[in-house]
Design a protein around this motif. Structure first.
Motif, PDB file in Angstrom:
ATOM      1  N   GLU A   1       0.847  -1.183   0.000  1.00  0.00           N
ATOM      2  CA  GLU A   1       0.000   0.000   0.000  1.00  0.00           C
ATOM      3  C   GLU A   1       0.886   1.238   0.000  1.00  0.00           C
ATOM      4  N   THR A   2       0.336   2.354  -0.466  1.00  0.00           N
ATOM      5  CA  THR A   2       1.092   3.599  -0.496  1.00  0.00           C
ATOM      6  C   THR A   2       0.349   4.693   0.257  1.00  0.00           C
ATOM      7  N   PHE A   3       1.121   5.521   0.940  1.00  0.00           N
ATOM      8  CA  PHE A   3       0.561   6.663   1.638  1.00  0.00           C
ATOM      9  C   PHE A   3       0.437   7.878   0.722  1.00  0.00           C
ATOM     10  N   SER A   4       1.027   7.791  -0.485  1.00  0.00           N
ATOM     11  CA  SER A   4       0.981   8.912  -1.428  1.00  0.00           C
ATOM     12  C   SER A   4      -0.402   8.986  -2.058  1.00  0.00           C
ATOM     13  N   LEU A   5      -0.939  10.184  -2.122  1.00  0.00           N
ATOM     14  CA  LEU A   5      -2.286  10.366  -2.654  1.00  0.00           C
ATOM     15  C   LEU A   5      -2.313  10.112  -4.155  1.00  0.00           C
ATOM     16  N   ASN A   6      -3.476   9.657  -4.638  1.00  0.00           N
ATOM     17  CA  ASN A   6      -3.745   9.465  -6.064  1.00  0.00           C
ATOM     18  C   ASN A   6      -2.861   8.393  -6.703  1.00  0.00           C
ATOM     19  N   PHE A   7      -2.348   7.490  -5.896  1.00  0.00           N
ATOM     20  CA  PHE A   7      -1.539   6.413  -6.442  1.00  0.00           C
ATOM     21  C   PHE A   7      -2.145   5.067  -6.065  1.00  0.00           C
TER      22      PHE A   7
ATOM     23  N   LEU B   1       3.960  12.520  -8.610  1.00  0.00           N
ATOM     24  CA  LEU B   1       4.418  12.478  -7.220  1.00  0.00           C
ATOM     25  C   LEU B   1       5.026  13.818  -6.824  1.00  0.00           C
ATOM     26  N   GLN B   2       4.568  14.364  -5.694  1.00  0.00           N
ATOM     27  CA  GLN B   2       5.076  15.649  -5.221  1.00  0.00           C
ATOM     28  C   GLN B   2       6.012  15.499  -4.027  1.00  0.00           C
TER      29      GLN B   2
ATOM     30  N   LEU C   1       6.072   6.780  -0.050  1.00  0.00           N
ATOM     31  CA  LEU C   1       6.095   5.944   1.146  1.00  0.00           C
ATOM     32  C   LEU C   1       5.239   4.705   0.910  1.00  0.00           C
ATOM     33  N   LEU C   2       5.781   3.548   1.240  1.00  0.00           N
ATOM     34  CA  LEU C   2       5.078   2.280   1.030  1.00  0.00           C
ATOM     35  C   LEU C   2       4.958   1.526   2.340  1.00  0.00           C
ATOM     36  N   LYS C   3       3.872   0.791   2.463  1.00  0.00           N
ATOM     37  CA  LYS C   3       3.687  -0.142   3.572  1.00  0.00           C
ATOM     38  C   LYS C   3       3.588  -1.542   2.968  1.00  0.00           C
ATOM     39  N   ILE C   4       4.490  -2.416   3.374  1.00  0.00           N
ATOM     40  CA  ILE C   4       4.500  -3.799   2.885  1.00  0.00           C
ATOM     41  C   ILE C   4       3.917  -4.692   3.975  1.00  0.00           C
TER      42      ILE C   4
ATOM     43  N   ASP D   1       7.293  -0.276   6.974  1.00  0.00           N
ATOM     44  CA  ASP D   1       7.180   0.934   6.165  1.00  0.00           C
ATOM     45  C   ASP D   1       8.542   1.258   5.559  1.00  0.00           C
ATOM     46  N   ILE D   2       8.551   1.654   4.287  1.00  0.00           N
ATOM     47  CA  ILE D   2       9.788   2.046   3.633  1.00  0.00           C
ATOM     48  C   ILE D   2       9.536   3.314   2.816  1.00  0.00           C
ATOM     49  N   SER D   3      10.600   4.046   2.530  1.00  0.00           N
ATOM     50  CA  SER D   3      10.523   5.240   1.690  1.00  0.00           C
ATOM     51  C   SER D   3      11.394   5.029   0.455  1.00  0.00           C
TER      52      SER D   3
END
Length: 628
Positions: free
Chosen positions: A558-564, A586-587, A591-594, A609-611
């Protein structure tokens, strides 16, 4: 440059990057096997998965696969993936895989796994060679190394070593030697840009012996008849033959391609199937021809304009004598004899004001770059847009600085997938134009001949289809330039390439531990296009006594970045493949959650969580409202 077909030794095949040579091939990183499968699935018969199977059976009898199994592989979604799993079950290991890929000369695949091997010259040309004038000259050199050595022959002229154009084979040939061929020759073998990756052969001194003149009777001819405009019939001299001038050879400083594919349209659902496949196909083919490719998927109008503007700025830094290719795959239409490219954000009822005019793109390339060769490939429909106003009311396009009829400079070729007033079609895998264009583009002929062959091939093939699609091309090619012309790089182009790939490279590979679990995740990122990335996640269980099996593990990202949105492409035995598109939007840092699940017990194992920072083209702002 051409490559000598000298294979690696089995010992050299054991020198691998971060891979134990005895690792079973099913345990290799997913990014490696996925790339191998994709390439073997689409390659021609001389180096596809069937030829791989044939080579494997010659390597060891245990790898012999029956015809029934081969037919079964053919019916699967990816024959190569099924084949590799079968060979892995037979015990095939990494260095054997490398050996077979080397036999197929698939250097691009080996670059992902094979370590560098220095060049070793195993056969030198002779130090001196004397031949009679008119006889043939053959100088032969043989070398090994990885990447495979590239060859370039030189001649010592006026105190300097002069490069012999187009003499890039391991054999140097002169069919009919003359006195001017006397001199000293040598060959350069190179498999990298650093000085220690360049090796020269010993020098060869060539002496061309003039023919011995025999005594013969002197025949005097009466030349008065010539003066009177009559033919002298006594003369039987036929030695003067018409010599055809040698075709000029061109060595551009750089070859670059901008490829855009639009598939996910706001005004057209569901999305188109083939633009992404066409982009991938053309990207791979142009890279094989020595082009530096900048590819994008699903761009809005503002992003398309900014991308083209940025691409022009990059090419301008390379100076003159550059080959430029622009390809577009997606929706389009023709209005007022101009082709318009539809961006993904064009709403229902779009008109020319919502789109990009291809003529304006052409004009902008010529005005700002003036390339030595400019080729535009437009795979769109060319029917009228039903939403458009009557022709007399149409205003000039506002997409770029528009001209009524932009004049084309010399050496410009435009290929349309279809003729005016007609639609463009696709097969199950690619657009028809991309399919036939890909089959002809590697020909070592001028670009116009390539285009003509594409038209003839499609004309024959379209008889099998119900639809009618007749491609069309326009050419002002005044020099026999070819897609296959060999690049002669300079320091300017090298600096530009190094900067671009340093900035826009994908995030580095990493390993992370899942808190509270005996699991380690290997994460690799690979650029599909400059705004689309594939993430490969490989799960490893640290403790052998752990009861969790790889087959029981499921991964979600999953991603915390909007619209992705992250698309799960495949998930097999703890190995996942995920796609992220529209990275240009991307602005902030990605950030991803695995999340790791035990699907058998339906229980959460853990998450981390990773960046990924700002990967690929997200470092460049492509959403400007207008161009300079």
């Amino acid at each position: 440059m051409k490559m000598r077909r000298n294979g690696l030794t089995l010992e050299q095949c054991r020198h691998l990057k971060d891979v134990d040579p005895n690792t079973n091939i099913v345990e290799l990183r997913f990014s490696i096997t996925s790339n191998i499968c994709t390439t073997l699935d689409r390659n021609p018969e001389t180096c596809n998965w069937k030829e791989f199977v044939a080579k494997a059976s010659q390597l060891k009898p245990i790898y012999n696969v029956s015809t029934l199994d081969v037919n079964g592989f053919s019916r699967s979604n990816s024959p190569s993936e099924t084949m590799l799993w079968r060979l892995g079950s037979f015990g095939m290991v990494a260095f054997e895989l490398v050996h077979l890929l080397d036999q197929l000369r698939l250097e691009s695949l080996l670059m992902d796994i094979k370590e560098y091997e220095p060049i070793v010259i195993i056969k030198q040309p002779p130090s001196h060679k004397t031949i009679d004038e008119g006889a043939g000259l053959h100088l032969y050199v043989e070398g090994t190394g990885f990447p495979y050595p590239r060859y370039q022959w030189f001649k010592h002229i006026s105190g300097e070593w002069a490069k012999l154009r187009a003499e890039t084979n391991h054999i140097f040939k002169i069919v009919n030697t003359r006195q001017q061929d006397n001199g000293t020759y040598c060959c350069r073998l190179q498999n990298g840009n650093q000085r220690h990756k360049v090796v020269f052969t010993s020098r060869t001194s060539v002496s061309v012996t003039p023919p011995i003149e025999e005594e013969r009777d002197v025949i005097l001819y009466d030349v008065r008849s010539y003066r009177e405009g009559q033919e002298n019939t006594e003369s039987t001299d036929t030695s003067a033959k018409k010599v055809m001038p040698e075709s000029p050879r061109f060595e551009p400083k750089a070859k670059v391609a901008l490829i855009i594919g639009n598939a996910d349209y706001l005004a057209d659902k569901p999305l188109l199937n083939v633009p992404l496949a066409d982009v991938r196909l053309m990207k791979s083919t142009f890279e094989d021809l020595g082009f530096r490719v900048f590819s994008y998927l699903d761009l809005t109008k503002a992003e398309m304009k900014s991308t083209i503007d940025w691409f022009i700025d990059v090419v301008k830094q390379m100076g003159k004598d550059v080959y430029v290719v622009f390809c577009f795959f997606g929706h389009g239409f023709e209005e007022s004899r101009k082709c318009h490219l539809v961006p993904t954000d064009a709403a229902h009822g779009y008109t020319t004001n919502d789109c990009i005019c291809a003529d304006d793109v052409l004009y902008k390339f010529q005005r700002h770059i003036d390339p030595a060769l400019l080729v535009m490939v437009l795979d769109t429909c060319r029917i009228r847009n039903c939403n458009e106003k009557p022709i007399r009311q149409i205003a000039k396009s506002q997409a770029f600085d528009s001209l009524n009829e932009p004049a084309t400079n010399g050496n410009t070729v435009i290929l349309y997938s279809t003729s005016r007033g007609m639609s463009a079609y696709q097969n199950n895998q690619n657009g028809l134009l991309a399919t036939f264009f890909n089959q002809r583009i590697k020909q070592k002929t001028d670009v116009t001949s390539v285009m003509q062959n594409v038209l003839e091939d499609m004309g024959k093939e379209m008889k099998k289809y119900k639809e009618n699609q007749t491609p069309q091309f326009m050419s002002t090619l005044n020099e026999p330039r070819s897609f296959a012309d060999i690049v002669s790089p300079c320091c300017e182009t090298t600096k530009v390439y190094d900067h671009i790939y340093a900035v826009f490279s994908p995030p580095p590979s990493r390993e992370v531990f899942v808190p509270g679990a005996n699991i380690k995740l290997s994460i690799e990122c690979q650029a599909d296009t400059l705004n689309m990335m594939t993430i490969y996640i490989n799960t490893r269980i640290i403790k052998e006594c752990d009861t969790t099996l790889l087959d029981d593990i499921d991964i979600a990202v999953e991603t915390f970045s909007l619209n992705f949105k992250i698309k799960t492409v495949s998930m097999i035995s703890g190995r996942g493949k995920f796609e992220i598109k529209n990275i240009q939007k991307l602005q902030d840092d990605m950030l991803l959650k695995i999340i790791v699940w035990n699907k058998k017990a339906n229980d959460l194992i853990g998450d981390v969580d990773i960046s990924l920072g700002k990967p690929l083209i997200s470092k460049l702002v492509l959403r400007r409202d207008k161009l300079r």
